[in-house]
Design a protein around this motif. Sequence first.
Motif, PDB file in Angstrom:
ATOM      1  N   TYR A 167      19.627 -21.596  37.603  1.00 48.84           N
ATOM      2  CA  TYR A 167      19.368 -20.192  37.320  1.00 48.84           C
ATOM      3  C   TYR A 167      19.860 -19.383  38.509  1.00 48.84           C
ATOM      4  O   TYR A 167      19.678 -19.775  39.656  1.00 48.84           O
ATOM      5  N   ASP A 168      20.464 -18.242  38.215  1.00 48.44           N
ATOM      6  CA  ASP A 168      20.996 -17.367  39.255  1.00 48.44           C
ATOM      7  C   ASP A 168      20.343 -15.999  39.108  1.00 48.44           C
ATOM      8  O   ASP A 168      20.480 -15.354  38.073  1.00 48.44           O
ATOM      9  N   MET A 169      19.586 -15.597  40.130  1.00 46.23           N
ATOM     10  CA  MET A 169      18.982 -14.273  40.160  1.00 46.23           C
ATOM     11  C   MET A 169      19.702 -13.456  41.230  1.00 46.23           C
ATOM     12  O   MET A 169      19.926 -13.939  42.332  1.00 46.23           O
ATOM     13  N   GLN A 170      20.078 -12.240  40.883  1.00 45.48           N
ATOM     14  CA  GLN A 170      20.677 -11.327  41.854  1.00 45.48           C
ATOM     15  C   GLN A 170      19.952 -10.002  41.788  1.00 45.48           C
ATOM     16  O   GLN A 170      19.760  -9.457  40.701  1.00 45.48           O
ATOM     17  N   ALA A 171      19.530  -9.494  42.944  1.00 39.62           N
ATOM     18  CA  ALA A 171      18.828  -8.210  43.019  1.00 39.62           C
ATOM     19  C   ALA A 171      19.616  -7.253  43.898  1.00 39.62           C
ATOM     20  O   ALA A 171      19.957  -7.582  45.035  1.00 39.62           O
ATOM     21  N   CYS A 172      19.898  -6.075  43.356  1.00 43.21           N
ATOM     22  CA  CYS A 172      20.553  -5.006  44.103  1.00 43.21           C
ATOM     23  C   CYS A 172      19.485  -3.964  44.435  1.00 43.21           C
ATOM     24  O   CYS A 172      18.790  -3.474  43.533  1.00 43.21           O
ATOM     25  N   LEU A 173      19.359  -3.621  45.725  1.00 40.62           N
ATOM     26  CA  LEU A 173      18.314  -2.708  46.177  1.00 40.62           C
ATOM     27  C   LEU A 173      18.933  -1.543  46.950  1.00 40.62           C
ATOM     28  O   LEU A 173      19.803  -1.753  47.792  1.00 40.62           O
ATOM     29  N   ARG A 174      18.448  -0.333  46.645  1.00 44.74           N
ATOM     30  CA  ARG A 174      18.927   0.848  47.364  1.00 44.74           C
ATOM     31  C   ARG A 174      17.737   1.611  47.936  1.00 44.74           C
ATOM     32  O   ARG A 174      16.722   1.782  47.266  1.00 44.74           O
ATOM     33  N   SER A 175      17.860   2.065  49.182  1.00 42.02           N
ATOM     34  CA  SER A 175      16.797   2.831  49.829  1.00 42.02           C
ATOM     35  C   SER A 175      16.638   4.175  49.121  1.00 42.02           C
ATOM     36  O   SER A 175      17.540   4.595  48.396  1.00 42.02           O
ATOM     37  N   PRO A 176      15.492   4.842  49.289  1.00 46.00           N
ATOM     38  CA  PRO A 176      14.409   4.485  50.212  1.00 46.00           C
ATOM     39  C   PRO A 176      13.516   3.381  49.647  1.00 46.00           C
ATOM     40  O   PRO A 176      13.707   2.939  48.514  1.00 46.00           O
ATOM     41  N   ASN A 177      12.555   2.957  50.459  1.00 45.79           N
ATOM     42  CA  ASN A 177      11.556   1.956  50.097  1.00 45.79           C
ATOM     43  C   ASN A 177      12.128   0.558  49.904  1.00 45.79           C
ATOM     44  O   ASN A 177      11.702  -0.191  49.027  1.00 45.79           O
ATOM     45  N   LEU A 178      13.123   0.195  50.737  1.00 46.79           N
ATOM     46  CA  LEU A 178      13.693  -1.146  50.650  1.00 46.79           C
ATOM     47  C   LEU A 178      12.652  -2.225  50.892  1.00 46.79           C
ATOM     48  O   LEU A 178      12.665  -3.251  50.215  1.00 46.79           O
ATOM     49  N   ALA A 179      11.752  -2.014  51.852  1.00 48.48           N
ATOM     50  CA  ALA A 179      10.760  -3.046  52.169  1.00 48.48           C
ATOM     51  C   ALA A 179       9.870  -3.340  50.967  1.00 48.48           C
ATOM     52  O   ALA A 179       9.563  -4.500  50.683  1.00 48.48           O
ATOM     53  N   VAL A 180       9.484  -2.309  50.225  1.00 48.89           N
ATOM     54  CA  VAL A 180       8.658  -2.506  49.027  1.00 48.89           C
ATOM     55  C   VAL A 180       9.438  -3.278  47.976  1.00 48.89           C
ATOM     56  O   VAL A 180       8.925  -4.216  47.355  1.00 48.89           O
ATOM     57  N   ALA A 181      10.699  -2.907  47.760  1.00 47.99           N
ATOM     58  CA  ALA A 181      11.530  -3.606  46.776  1.00 47.99           C
ATOM     59  C   ALA A 181      11.717  -5.066  47.167  1.00 47.99           C
ATOM     60  O   ALA A 181      11.660  -5.960  46.313  1.00 47.99           O
ATOM     61  N   GLU A 182      11.946  -5.339  48.457  1.00 48.62           N
ATOM     62  CA  GLU A 182      12.089  -6.726  48.922  1.00 48.62           C
ATOM     63  C   GLU A 182      10.836  -7.531  48.616  1.00 48.62           C
ATOM     64  O   GLU A 182      10.907  -8.671  48.164  1.00 48.62           O
ATOM     65  N   GLN A 183       9.664  -6.944  48.883  1.00 44.47           N
ATOM     66  CA  GLN A 183       8.399  -7.639  48.632  1.00 44.47           C
ATOM     67  C   GLN A 183       8.216  -7.920  47.144  1.00 44.47           C
ATOM     68  O   GLN A 183       7.717  -8.977  46.758  1.00 44.47           O
ATOM     69  N   ARG A 184       8.644  -6.999  46.301  1.00 44.49           N
ATOM     70  CA  ARG A 184       8.543  -7.225  44.857  1.00 44.49           C
ATOM     71  C   ARG A 184       9.457  -8.360  44.413  1.00 44.49           C
ATOM     72  O   ARG A 184       9.073  -9.173  43.569  1.00 44.49           O
ATOM     73  N   ILE A 185      10.656  -8.410  44.973  1.00 41.69           N
ATOM     74  CA  ILE A 185      11.569  -9.513  44.642  1.00 41.69           C
ATOM     75  C   ILE A 185      10.967 -10.831  45.101  1.00 41.69           C
ATOM     76  O   ILE A 185      10.976 -11.834  44.367  1.00 41.69           O
ATOM     77  N   GLN A 186      10.449 -10.877  46.316  1.00 43.76           N
ATOM     78  CA  GLN A 186       9.832 -12.100  46.827  1.00 43.76           C
ATOM     79  C   GLN A 186       8.652 -12.533  45.963  1.00 43.76           C
ATOM     80  O   GLN A 186       8.488 -13.717  45.664  1.00 43.76           O
ATOM     81  N   ALA A 187       7.826 -11.570  45.537  1.00 39.86           N
ATOM     82  CA  ALA A 187       6.682 -11.895  44.682  1.00 39.86           C
ATOM     83  C   ALA A 187       7.155 -12.403  43.321  1.00 39.86           C
ATOM     84  O   ALA A 187       6.571 -13.340  42.765  1.00 39.86           O
ATOM     85  N   MET A 188       8.206 -11.800  42.770  1.00 44.27           N
ATOM     86  CA  MET A 188       8.759 -12.274  41.494  1.00 44.27           C
ATOM     87  C   MET A 188       9.224 -13.718  41.625  1.00 44.27           C
ATOM     88  O   MET A 188       8.936 -14.564  40.772  1.00 44.27           O
ATOM     89  N   LEU A 189       9.947 -14.013  42.717  1.00 43.27           N
ATOM     90  CA  LEU A 189      10.430 -15.379  42.916  1.00 43.27           C
ATOM     91  C   LEU A 189       9.265 -16.352  43.121  1.00 43.27           C
ATOM     92  O   LEU A 189       9.300 -17.484  42.633  1.00 43.27           O
ATOM     93  N   ALA A 190       8.226 -15.911  43.836  1.00 47.69           N
ATOM     94  CA  ALA A 190       7.064 -16.776  44.043  1.00 47.69           C
ATOM     95  C   ALA A 190       6.352 -17.059  42.727  1.00 47.69           C
ATOM     96  O   ALA A 190       5.711 -18.112  42.578  1.00 47.69           O
ATOM     97  N   SER A 191       6.445 -16.151  41.753  1.00 51.81           N
ATOM     98  CA  SER A 191       5.796 -16.343  40.445  1.00 51.81           C
ATOM     99  C   SER A 191       6.631 -17.181  39.492  1.00 51.81           C
ATOM    100  O   SER A 191       6.165 -17.559  38.411  1.00 51.81           O
ATOM    101  N   THR A 192       7.878 -17.466  39.856  1.00 48.54           N
ATOM    102  CA  THR A 192       8.816 -18.130  38.941  1.00 48.54           C
ATOM    103  C   THR A 192       8.395 -19.571  38.677  1.00 48.54           C
ATOM    104  O   THR A 192       8.058 -20.308  39.589  1.00 48.54           O
ATOM    105  N   ARG A 193       8.478 -19.956  37.408  1.00 43.35           N
ATOM    106  CA  ARG A 193       8.212 -21.335  36.992  1.00 43.35           C
ATOM    107  C   ARG A 193       9.421 -21.839  36.219  1.00 43.35           C
ATOM    108  O   ARG A 193       9.960 -21.149  35.364  1.00 43.35           O
ATOM    109  N   VAL A 194       9.836 -23.069  36.550  1.00 44.04           N
ATOM    110  CA  VAL A 194      10.996 -23.688  35.910  1.00 44.04           C
ATOM    111  C   VAL A 194      10.555 -25.009  35.304  1.00 44.04           C
ATOM    112  O   VAL A 194       9.845 -25.783  35.945  1.00 44.04           O
ATOM    113  N   SER A 195      10.954 -25.257  34.072  1.00 41.09           N
ATOM    114  CA  SER A 195      10.607 -26.523  33.417  1.00 41.09           C
ATOM    115  C   SER A 195      11.793 -27.006  32.596  1.00 41.09           C
ATOM    116  O   SER A 195      12.740 -26.264  32.353  1.00 41.09           O
ATOM    117  N   SER A 196      11.728 -28.252  32.179  1.00 42.23           N
ATOM    118  CA  SER A 196      12.850 -28.816  31.398  1.00 42.23           C
ATOM    119  C   SER A 196      12.672 -28.534  29.919  1.00 42.23           C
ATOM    120  O   SER A 196      11.628 -28.123  29.480  1.00 42.23           O
TER     121      SER A 196
END
Length: 196
Positions: A167-196
Amino acid sequence: MAVAVAVSAAVACGPHPPRSAGSLSSTTLVTTTTAPVRLDASFQEPGLSFSYPAEWRPQSFLETGSFSQLIIFLSPVPLHDPCTHPQPGASICGDPIGTLPPGGVLVSWYNDGFPRAPGQPGVPDPNTIIGGQAARVTTERPGLCGQFKAEETITADIEQPNGGNHYDMQACLRSPNLAVAEQRIQAMLASTRVSS
């Protein structure tokens, strides 16, 4: 700063915008603020699920290449169909947006299946684990997303249990509030579940 080069088909849709070559920098999946990140919507299909902020509306289009298939775009910005279909069975694909507005986010998820030698992993040089699978997360400034006037590109390549595909995830982020967007991307990835 950029990542590996993706292969695209001439007449069919390319997998997604090609990536340029260059140095890589890794990102961790740790949220650094004390305020919790709200992920109040979820996506699920066989083999992949994750949560994301509801304001990132899911937008789907028929985009399939020889080795890649769009799963979903997520963005608070209205997107347009990235493909034209000049004749049945033929598609020419580009980007779903021209310019990302200030504070904008564009997340794309693809199912990639590039041919590899037997025993070769789906994700070369993994630097983390996502959903129980080997993964490589990188951050580029501005990276490929600079073409949309974004300041940051975060990518995550996540190996699938069947080997070879990822799986390939790509996130494009534009300021302002880059830090908030980064944290949301990290939280999304932490929530990700992969199965066969």
